[in-house]
Design a protein around this motif. Structure first.
Motif, mmCIF file in Angstrom:
data_model
loop_
_atom_site.group_PDB
_atom_site.id
_atom_site.type_symbol
_atom_site.label_atom_id
_atom_site.label_comp_id
_atom_site.label_asym_id
_atom_site.label_seq_id
_atom_site.Cartn_x
_atom_site.Cartn_y
_atom_site.Cartn_z
ATOM 1 N N LYS A 48 62.366 86.447 19.472
ATOM 2 C CA LYS A 48 63.335 86.053 20.503
ATOM 3 C C LYS A 48 62.878 84.755 21.174
ATOM 4 C CE LYS A 48 65.726 90.119 22.344
ATOM 5 N NZ LYS A 48 65.392 91.349 21.620
ATOM 6 N N ASN A 49 63.823 84.000 21.690
ATOM 7 C CA ASN A 49 63.502 82.737 22.370
ATOM 8 C C ASN A 49 62.421 82.895 23.435
ATOM 9 O OD1 ASN A 49 65.301 81.136 20.954
ATOM 10 N ND2 ASN A 49 67.005 81.545 22.386
ATOM 11 N N SER A 50 62.545 83.938 24.252
ATOM 12 C CA SER A 50 61.660 84.054 25.419
ATOM 13 C C SER A 50 60.252 84.518 25.057
ATOM 14 C CB SER A 50 62.268 85.047 26.418
ATOM 15 O OG SER A 50 62.358 86.327 25.798
ATOM 16 N N ASN A 51 60.010 84.849 23.803
ATOM 17 C CA ASN A 51 58.703 85.363 23.353
ATOM 18 C C ASN A 51 58.183 86.479 24.254
ATOM 19 O OD1 ASN A 51 56.430 85.664 21.790
ATOM 20 N ND2 ASN A 51 55.366 83.863 22.586
ATOM 21 N N PRO A 52 58.974 87.557 24.380
ATOM 22 C CA PRO A 52 58.582 88.630 25.308
ATOM 23 C C PRO A 52 57.254 89.292 24.948
ATOM 24 C CG PRO A 52 60.439 89.311 23.916
ATOM 25 C CD PRO A 52 60.263 87.844 23.711
ATOM 26 N N LEU A 53 56.843 89.220 23.682
ATOM 27 C CA LEU A 53 55.570 89.837 23.291
ATOM 28 C C LEU A 53 54.384 88.904 23.534
ATOM 29 C CD1 LEU A 53 56.649 91.543 19.906
ATOM 30 C CD2 LEU A 53 56.681 92.506 22.214
ATOM 31 N N ARG A 54 54.662 87.662 23.943
ATOM 32 C CA ARG A 54 53.607 86.674 24.224
ATOM 33 C C ARG A 54 52.675 86.496 23.024
ATOM 34 N NH1 ARG A 54 56.560 85.494 27.092
ATOM 35 N NH2 ARG A 54 56.966 85.904 29.270
ATOM 36 N N ILE A 55 53.261 86.381 21.852
ATOM 37 C CA ILE A 55 52.445 86.241 20.638
ATOM 38 C C ILE A 55 52.486 84.802 20.132
ATOM 39 C CG2 ILE A 55 52.733 88.656 19.943
ATOM 40 C CD1 ILE A 55 54.892 87.773 17.979
ATOM 41 N N ASN A 56 51.514 84.496 19.294
ATOM 42 C CA ASN A 56 51.430 83.195 18.659
ATOM 43 C C ASN A 56 52.500 83.116 17.564
ATOM 44 O OD1 ASN A 56 49.972 80.805 18.762
ATOM 45 N ND2 ASN A 56 48.643 81.389 17.057
ATOM 46 N N ARG A 57 53.266 82.026 17.545
ATOM 47 C CA ARG A 57 54.339 81.911 16.552
ATOM 48 C C ARG A 57 54.356 80.503 15.959
ATOM 49 N NH1 ARG A 57 59.440 84.440 19.768
ATOM 50 N NH2 ARG A 57 59.239 82.537 21.016
ATOM 51 N N LEU A 58 54.804 80.421 14.747
ATOM 52 C CA LEU A 58 54.938 79.119 14.084
ATOM 53 C C LEU A 58 56.352 78.616 14.341
ATOM 54 C CD1 LEU A 58 53.616 77.028 12.126
ATOM 55 C CD2 LEU A 58 54.634 78.323 10.250
ATOM 56 N N ILE A 59 56.479 77.661 15.258
ATOM 57 C CA ILE A 59 57.811 77.165 15.620
ATOM 58 C C ILE A 59 57.952 75.726 15.151
ATOM 59 C CG2 ILE A 59 59.435 76.759 17.506
ATOM 60 C CD1 ILE A 59 58.135 78.976 19.065
ATOM 61 N N ASN A 60 58.905 75.486 14.282
ATOM 62 C CA ASN A 60 59.133 74.150 13.719
ATOM 63 C C ASN A 60 57.829 73.484 13.269
ATOM 64 O OD1 ASN A 60 61.912 74.370 14.207
ATOM 65 N ND2 ASN A 60 61.650 73.667 16.319
ATOM 66 N N GLY A 61 56.987 74.260 12.611
ATOM 67 C CA GLY A 61 55.778 73.712 12.004
ATOM 68 C C GLY A 61 54.535 73.698 12.876
ATOM 69 N N SER A 62 54.642 74.153 14.133
ATOM 70 C CA SER A 62 53.449 74.186 14.998
ATOM 71 C C SER A 62 53.260 75.577 15.592
ATOM 72 C CB SER A 62 53.584 73.195 16.160
ATOM 73 O OG SER A 62 53.767 71.896 15.666
ATOM 74 N N PHE A 63 51.995 75.994 15.716
ATOM 75 C CA PHE A 63 51.716 77.283 16.325
ATOM 76 C C PHE A 63 51.713 77.164 17.835
ATOM 77 C CE2 PHE A 63 50.159 78.051 12.082
ATOM 78 C CZ PHE A 63 50.588 79.348 11.869
ATOM 79 N N THR A 64 52.373 78.108 18.475
ATOM 80 C CA THR A 64 52.453 78.081 19.936
ATOM 81 C C THR A 64 52.788 79.474 20.462
ATOM 82 O OG1 THR A 64 53.694 77.194 21.819
ATOM 83 C CG2 THR A 64 54.875 77.367 19.752
ATOM 84 N N LYS A 65 52.398 79.715 21.718
ATOM 85 C CA LYS A 65 52.832 80.932 22.401
ATOM 86 C C LYS A 65 53.994 80.632 23.342
ATOM 87 C CE LYS A 65 48.635 83.710 22.201
ATOM 88 N NZ LYS A 65 47.689 84.556 22.944
ATOM 89 N N ASP A 66 54.447 79.394 23.329
ATOM 90 C CA ASP A 66 55.528 78.998 24.228
ATOM 91 C C ASP A 66 56.842 79.705 23.887
ATOM 92 O OD1 ASP A 66 53.732 77.308 25.340
ATOM 93 O OD2 ASP A 66 54.587 75.455 24.512
ATOM 94 N N SER A 67 57.665 79.834 24.901
ATOM 95 C CA SER A 67 59.022 80.316 24.653
ATOM 96 C C SER A 67 59.882 79.128 24.219
ATOM 97 C CB SER A 67 59.588 80.956 25.915
ATOM 98 O OG SER A 67 59.586 79.995 26.954
ATOM 99 N N ILE A 68 61.069 79.419 23.789
ATOM 100 C CA ILE A 68 61.966 78.364 23.299
ATOM 101 C C ILE A 68 63.103 78.181 24.292
ATOM 102 C CG2 ILE A 68 63.577 77.727 21.455
ATOM 103 C CD1 ILE A 68 61.918 79.510 19.582
ATOM 104 N N ASN A 69 63.325 76.936 24.704
ATOM 105 C CA ASN A 69 64.472 76.642 25.567
ATOM 106 C C ASN A 69 65.478 75.827 24.777
ATOM 107 O OD1 ASN A 69 63.252 77.778 27.982
ATOM 108 N ND2 ASN A 69 61.819 76.050 27.789
ATOM 109 N N LEU A 70 66.519 76.471 24.346
ATOM 110 C CA LEU A 70 67.502 75.749 23.509
ATOM 111 C C LEU A 70 68.590 75.140 24.363
ATOM 112 C CD1 LEU A 70 67.846 78.150 20.449
ATOM 113 C CD2 LEU A 70 66.655 75.982 20.563
#
Lengths: 528, 528
Positions: free
Chosen positions: A506-528
């Motif tokens: 989910k955009n808000s990353n409620p689990l606060r996990i590391n994710r590969l977003i558009n080629g970079s690893f981050t724990k950030d949420s997504i603001n579309l």
């Protein structure tokens, strides 16, 4: 403890529809123990698999924290088992009390480690590529991937680890962590042990509101084929002999739908000795190696079964030292009569074999396994002789003397796949062994320097696996957190509204996990 | 271009030891094209595999940046291929020029994406557990894990993607990125194309100093078994029919050493229509869906082959609209005569089948594929009728009308594994479909909302895979960067001095990659 001894565990209840009853035996006397077990009928095997399948759809969608609670609760239930339980394990396996208590802690710690892994969340493998409607020549759609359980898993327990590689062992823990219900086939060598552990799992399942089919256990010989070939089963975990593992692979290959089989089988765990090391500390190495060979009556898949070095004066002295060490070792009781008779016949075959000689034997005692040290001609390895490549399960090891470095490399190249390979070396001669180390990483799942392969740490970095015949699939490990990967598959979601996505992506990353977003690893949420 | 047309590519040279010659044919006229190809002999297959194996030990130890350079160089070589190349692809496959050019770019972009993945370094799966000599009851040893190539990979190219799923396609790119040399079996439908692409790969290999056996290509029918069963081969990638994929799995199961087979096979890619969506925008959906069905003459593994909705007035109107759309679609040339005759016989079987009726057909033209729309009784799905589950490769689709929601769910549950599953729905009715979406994630590798499955984005998040029979192993994807995982295996190093460790797991983190150190992800170096 339950009053319903000896019955199969199906969908949260006990079941005994069959007419075939089987016994568990005392590892010491060989006499049947007091409980009899009902061999599962074909219909019971099917019912177990069907209940696992029904549980799957609910279980795999549980939050990882809910599954973690279940694993921790199983660990608590195991920890609560007392001396009477340890006594039963001891009767069935002849393993010493400290070893059983150690294995019990290892098993509950393993479950807790998988619970931690579930909180960490990297097993989700969350990947997100956000959309770009303005991309040319075609708009880019939003695609998000995570991993889910593959489906019900069949697990076959090991003879030599009644707890850590059995009912609530690594395969079961990894499968449950992945969201896969388990149908466990109890090992005939320790069915009373299995029953008590299964009750602990069922108690934990009930306390943490798991679906009733989340864990099932069946007894009996000859039920394996029906289990492996059941259409609901989507993967298999197995620990045992090469012939047993090959048989399971063959059963699986006869299915219409192929499924992954993770069989951990045979390994001779070569130990390579560099000259400097045996020159400087040969006596110590001989002592440590002998201890490793006889540890647990040699009943470890990581038991060092082959010791190899280049011919030298130091190696000759080392051979004498190791012979003396082995000759001083006591005999001990094996897991059961079958294990002992396999060991005895393995030893007899080696003794008679052309090109193999006995260097020394430990103390012998009626009905126990005597430690053995053999020396074999390097020619046997070079000719890819089957015998030398096959594990002799028990406290025996084979020495090989290579004529020169070239022959040593050829011997190592001729070796089949292994769980472990070890180099014993002084610091200053290691760099010269870099070609050997490079070769060993293709031969084994774990390469050690200056250590002994017995003792398998349960951690993120462990690989208890390796190329065939060590396992049937070198891409898996049966120990450590990476073991969960065997029972997960990726699925992706295209153009989903955020609220319908799994939490992990989910955009808000409620689990606060590391994710590969558009080629970079981050724990950030997504603001579309 | 090389003067040695038609010869096998083995260890950097061309080879034509066999006596059997085969032709490539014009997709338009069915006449043989001017080059003849030498079918590889058994010895040539063995030589190709042996050279791949020899290359492996060097290639897999190359730095990831060196392998990235190789992949980028192949991409450059492909990009440099001009209109004469495109013309050859066009002759062999009848694919239109823009599609070929698009596929060519897709193929080189795919190689570049894997090169980027190599720089990113997460494919190493680096994990480190540092030692703790003071731990009780036993000291903790230092253990570090990374992933290495599994060994030489056999790849079978697809008929329908002469570039993106063939010689330098996704399987080859993933294997080379993983450090695994490739033995590629050229598809008989486009051998001239394959030869030119293989030359591009060999050029790139030479320019970037790769070992000569890093890429090999063999021609011929009946060489597949020798390839799959060669002991040097450690994994297989395949894209093709269900029967072809099943045959490859069977060949692999006859090996002494089991190997993973990643066969991407059959999928009917169901599209589920919610009532609100067809009520509000039925005409648009009918148009888009018809376009998706006939796109590329329906020769995509993601072609929507089944459309299902609950009975309603809106669905009746939609059926009329879709029938009209399909009837207005032109016929078109298929990849080759074999593909057309399979399609024609598939259509004939559906036409005659009890419970299936033709709703409409597109324009027909001698020697071309006519688009078809069928309607089938839901009973066929519920009874798990084989016919409806099998992909008809070409521009045809089958409508199913479920009597109610309950029957819709039953129909979806009865479906076999798929590459994709799609829900077309209005925003306000999606939440009520959450049970359907939850079911679909177990049926498919990719689940779409309000999109069409044709068009597979090459990115980190893509899953082009799914449960059997969509693939032989749902744990893999053949598109996107995760595809590399199929050809990697973990290995761990215990108690290694830092200087002997691979760069990926050295203390100083020279590759600056993300690593799991003592349970936490970090790019930090380690100060011990």
């Amino acid at each position: 403890m339950s009053k319903e001894h000896g019955k199969n565990f199906i969908n949260g209840s006990r079941s005994s529809d069959g007419n075939t009853v089987i016994n568990s035996y005392s590892a010491f006397s060989g006499e049947p123990l007091n409980t009899t077990f009902f061999q599962a009928t074909q219909a019971e095997v099917e019912a177990a698999c069907a209940s696992a399948n029904e549980a799957f759809f609910e279980f795999c969608n549980f939050s990882s924290s809910k599954r973690a609670k279940f694993l921790n609760c199983i660990a608590d239930e195991l920890d609560a088992l007392g001396d009477d339980f340890v006594e039963i394990v001891h009767q069935e396996t002849a393993l010493p009390y400290p070893r059983i208590n150690g294995e019990k802690s290892r098993t509950s710690n393993q479950l807790r480690l998988f619970a931690e892994l579930l909180s960490r969340g990297d097993f989700y493998g969350a990947r997100i590529d956000t959309g770009d409607p303005s991309r040319q020549p075609a708009p880019k759609v939003d695609i998000r991937q995570y991993q889910i359980g593959i489906g019900p898993v069949a697990v076959f327990g090991a003879s030599n680890f009644p707890l850590a590689f059995s009912t609530a062992g690594g395969d079961t823990a990894a499968a449950l962590a992945a969201g896969c219900p388990v149908v466990f086939k109890a090992h005939s060598g320790h069915m009373k042990t299995a029953e008590i552990v299964a009750e602990a799992i069922i108690n934990a399942a009930q306390k943490t509101d798991m679906p009733s089919g989340v864990f099932n256990m069946i007894f009996g010989s000859g039920v394996g084929k029906a289990l492996v070939q059941n259409p609901h089963i989507k993967a298999v975990g197995f620990t045992g002999s090469l012939s047993g593992g090959n048989a399971i692979c063959k059963m699986a290959s006869e299915r219409a739908e192929p499924i992954p089989v993770f069989a951990e089988m045979s390994s001779i765990n070569p130990v390579i000795l560099n000259e400097g090391a045996i020159k400087n500390r040969g006596k110590l190495i001989a002592k440590e190696l002998a201890d490793s060979v006889v540890l647990g009556t040699g009943q470890f898949c990581t038991n060092p079964g082959l010791v190899i070095a280049i011919k030298s004066e130091s190696f000759s002295s080392f051979i004498d030292d190791l012979s003396t060490e082995i000759s001083n070792k006591a005999s001990s009781v094996m897991l059961n009569k079958g294990t002992l008779s396999s060991y005895v016949s393995g030893i007899e075959t080696l003794e008679k074999y052309h090109g193999i000689e006995v260097l020394s034997r430990g103390q012998s005692h009626e009905g126990q396994a005597t430690p053995y040290l053999f020396k074999a001609s390097s020619k046997l390895l070079l000719d890819s002789d089957e015998l030398l490549q096959e594990e002799v399960f028990g406290p025996a090891t084979v020495l090989i003397e290579a004529q020169d470095r070239n022959e040593l490399i050829k011997c190592l190249s001729a070796m089949r796949g292994q769980l472990t390979a070890t180099l014993i070396s002084e610091e200053d001669e290691m760099a010269a062994s870099s070609d050997i180390l490079s070769l060993l990483q293709h031969k084994a799942g774990r390469v050690l320097i200056n250590g002994y392969p017995t003792g398998v740490e349960v951690c993120d970095s462990m690989v208890h696996g390796g190329p065939y015949p060590a396992t049937s699939d070198s891409r898996g490990t049966s120990v450590g957190t990476l073991a969960i990967e065997r029972f997960l598959r990726p699925v992706c979601f295209q153009n989903y509204p955020d609220h319908l996505l799994p939490d992990a992506i989910k955009n808000s990353n409620p689990l606060r996990i590391n994710r590969l977003i558009n080629g970079s690893f981050t724990k950030d949420s997504i603001n579309l």
